[in-house]
Enzyme design. Structure first.
Site, PDB file in Angstrom:
ATOM      1  N   ASP A  16       0.818  -1.214   0.000  1.00  0.00           N
ATOM      2  CA  ASP A  16       0.000   0.000   0.000  1.00  0.00           C
ATOM      3  C   ASP A  16       0.849   1.260   0.000  1.00  0.00           C
ATOM      4  OD1 ASP A  16      -1.818  -2.046   0.403  1.00  0.00           O
ATOM      5  OD2 ASP A  16      -3.080  -0.867   1.741  1.00  0.00           O
ATOM      6  N   ARG A  96      -1.612   5.016  17.015  1.00  0.00           N
ATOM      7  CA  ARG A  96      -1.768   6.082  16.027  1.00  0.00           C
ATOM      8  C   ARG A  96      -1.371   7.470  16.533  1.00  0.00           C
ATOM      9  NH1 ARG A  96      -0.942   2.052  13.185  1.00  0.00           N
ATOM     10  NH2 ARG A  96      -2.672   1.035  12.123  1.00  0.00           N
ATOM     11  N   ASP A 125      -8.695   4.293  11.344  1.00  0.00           N
ATOM     12  CA  ASP A 125      -7.350   4.862  11.391  1.00  0.00           C
ATOM     13  C   ASP A 125      -7.248   6.206  10.700  1.00  0.00           C
ATOM     14  OD1 ASP A 125      -6.138   3.005  12.994  1.00  0.00           O
ATOM     15  OD2 ASP A 125      -5.335   1.792  11.361  1.00  0.00           O
ATOM     16  N   SER A 179      -5.874  -8.926   6.705  1.00  0.00           N
ATOM     17  CA  SER A 179      -5.250  -7.622   6.891  1.00  0.00           C
ATOM     18  C   SER A 179      -4.775  -7.564   8.332  1.00  0.00           C
ATOM     19  CB  SER A 179      -6.267  -6.511   6.613  1.00  0.00           C
ATOM     20  OG  SER A 179      -5.723  -5.248   6.956  1.00  0.00           O
TER      21      SER A 179
END
Length: 407
Positions: A16, A96, A125, A179
């Site tokens: 990605d 995060r 996210d 994932s």
């Protein structure tokens, strides 16, 4: 489209973000700074440097943030005994804010006018990253490729990578069935088989923990020492925060501790099924509540439990840098000043069993008062009669009122 001169990309080196890097160069015609954070994901991060260099990137940041992650984010969260929707230990959520903070710092250091991330437009996210960005640098420009481009599937990403000569490791070409996101606190799994909440996860999916039924047949005892609500030693050996969590992960994984299969409510509105492995965090939570049970005042403990769901929701939804989270953190940290002592746990086939706890300096447990034997006048049991009658007063009045109406 605003003219962007330089952007800081949160770069893992995977499919990605490799595609995003090239896409940023082509679409925005801007200089890209890559930032790769080691927060304990358990994979080599140095290959990200070579990959970034292959794109002609001149400013490459690769940083070991494991100690900061546990000390400044994981530990403060666990002081509150934080769980989301009764089960989730917030392993992805809590990482995060740190990544967002460091991205903004790098943007300031390098003179970048934008930041970019690889989060999709369906997930939490994107919210967590961007709320952090804006809280720390209100006028920063945010580029979220998944909300802009037409590369809407894994196949399209692979086609783009092939077309532009982007090197993709064989494991990414064959594809992972899930994932995954990992750091020192947890590893998560989403997608593919898990998109049917009725199906049991495959045993081969789990990476960190053995199946509880295959865990050792003998229990293992562990002494955990706390200072001001944080773990500082395991079995009398003082360790740094990151080493503490890594050691607890190893022990918990060995004994099949910390698996979770959860359907959660995402902040963006949908329900999502995910599986999580949080072996060290599961041990930490159980031990922390045990040491608080003898060191916290009753009303303080109950107030913390009432506020915890709100605090958990703030972290889950990306509000780590909000004034209300900071206010709650101040209260939580104040409550931990006397949370000192040790807890003994027994690890056995998926379970964490508290078998002992003590605090030489701050225990509020008084054996002389709690004993079922002769307390030598430490507690006058006759006092309980008046206490009970006063607390029953409102119910007695209501009962008398109902009785009078029936006549």
């Amino acid at each position: 489209m605003n003219k962007i001169n330089k952007v800081v990309l949160a770069f893992s080196g995977g499919l990605d973000t490799s595609v995003i890097l090239k896409w940023l160069q082509d679409v925005y015609q801007c200089e890209v700074v890559t930032f790769t954070a080691d927060i304990g994901q358990g994979e080599e991060i140095e290959p990200a440097r070579a990959k970034a260099q292959g794109f002609g990137i001149k400013e490459i940041y690769i940083e070991d943030l494991r100690e900061e992650f546990v000390r400044e984010y994981v530990f403060p969260m666990f002081r509150a005994n934080t769980i989301y929707e009764g089960e989730y230990l917030l392993g992805t959520s809590i990482a995060r804010p740190l990544i967002a903070k460091r991205q903004i710092e790098i943007a300031q250091e390098t003179g970048a006018d934008a930041v970019s991330h690889g989060a999709t437009g369906k997930g939490n996210d994107q919210v967590r990253f961007e709320l952090g960005y804006y809280a720390l640098k209100p006028n920063i420009h945010v580029i979220a490729p998944w909300r802009e481009w037409d590369l809407t599937s894994r196949e399209k990403l692979l086609e783009y990578a092939k077309k532009h000569g982007i090197p993709i490791e064989m494991k990414q070409q064959t594809g992972s069935p899930y994932s995954m996101d990992a750091n020192l606190l947890h590893i998560s799994y989403e997608g593919r088989l898990l998109e049917d909440p009725a199906k049991e996860p495959e045993e081969s999916m789990w990476r960190w923990t053995v199946a509880p039924e295959k865990a050792p047949d003998e229990p293992e005892y562990l002494d955990i020492e706390f200072e001001r609500g944080d773990i500082v030693a395991l079995n009398q050996e003082r360790l740094s925060p990151a080493v503490v969590l890594a050691k607890l992960n190893q022990l918990g994984g060995k004994h099949g501790i910390g698996r979770l299969d959860l359907v959660e409510n995402r902040y963006v509105g949908m329900k999502s099924r995910g599986c999580y492995e949080t072996p060290g965090g599961t041990i930490m939570l159980r031990a922390h509540r045990a040491i608080e049970s003898i060191t916290l005042d009753r009303e303080v403990a109950h107030l913390k439990d009432e506020l915890m769901p709100r605090y958990a929701a703030l972290i889950y939804s990306g509000y780590w840098w909000s004034p209300e989270r900071k206010m709650l953190q101040t209260m939580i940290d104040e409550s931990q000043l006397n949370v000192n002592g040790w807890v003994r746990v027994k690890l056995y086939k998926g379970n964490v069993v508290v078998v002992g706890r003590d605090s030489k300096t701050d225990s509020l447990f008084d054996p002389a008062v709690a004993t079922f034997e002769d307390d030598r006048g430490a507690y006058n049991q006759a006092d309980a009669a008046g206490f009970i009658k006063l607390n029953a007063l409102r119910m007695r009045i209501a009962a008398q009122l109902r009785k009078s109406f029936k006549k």
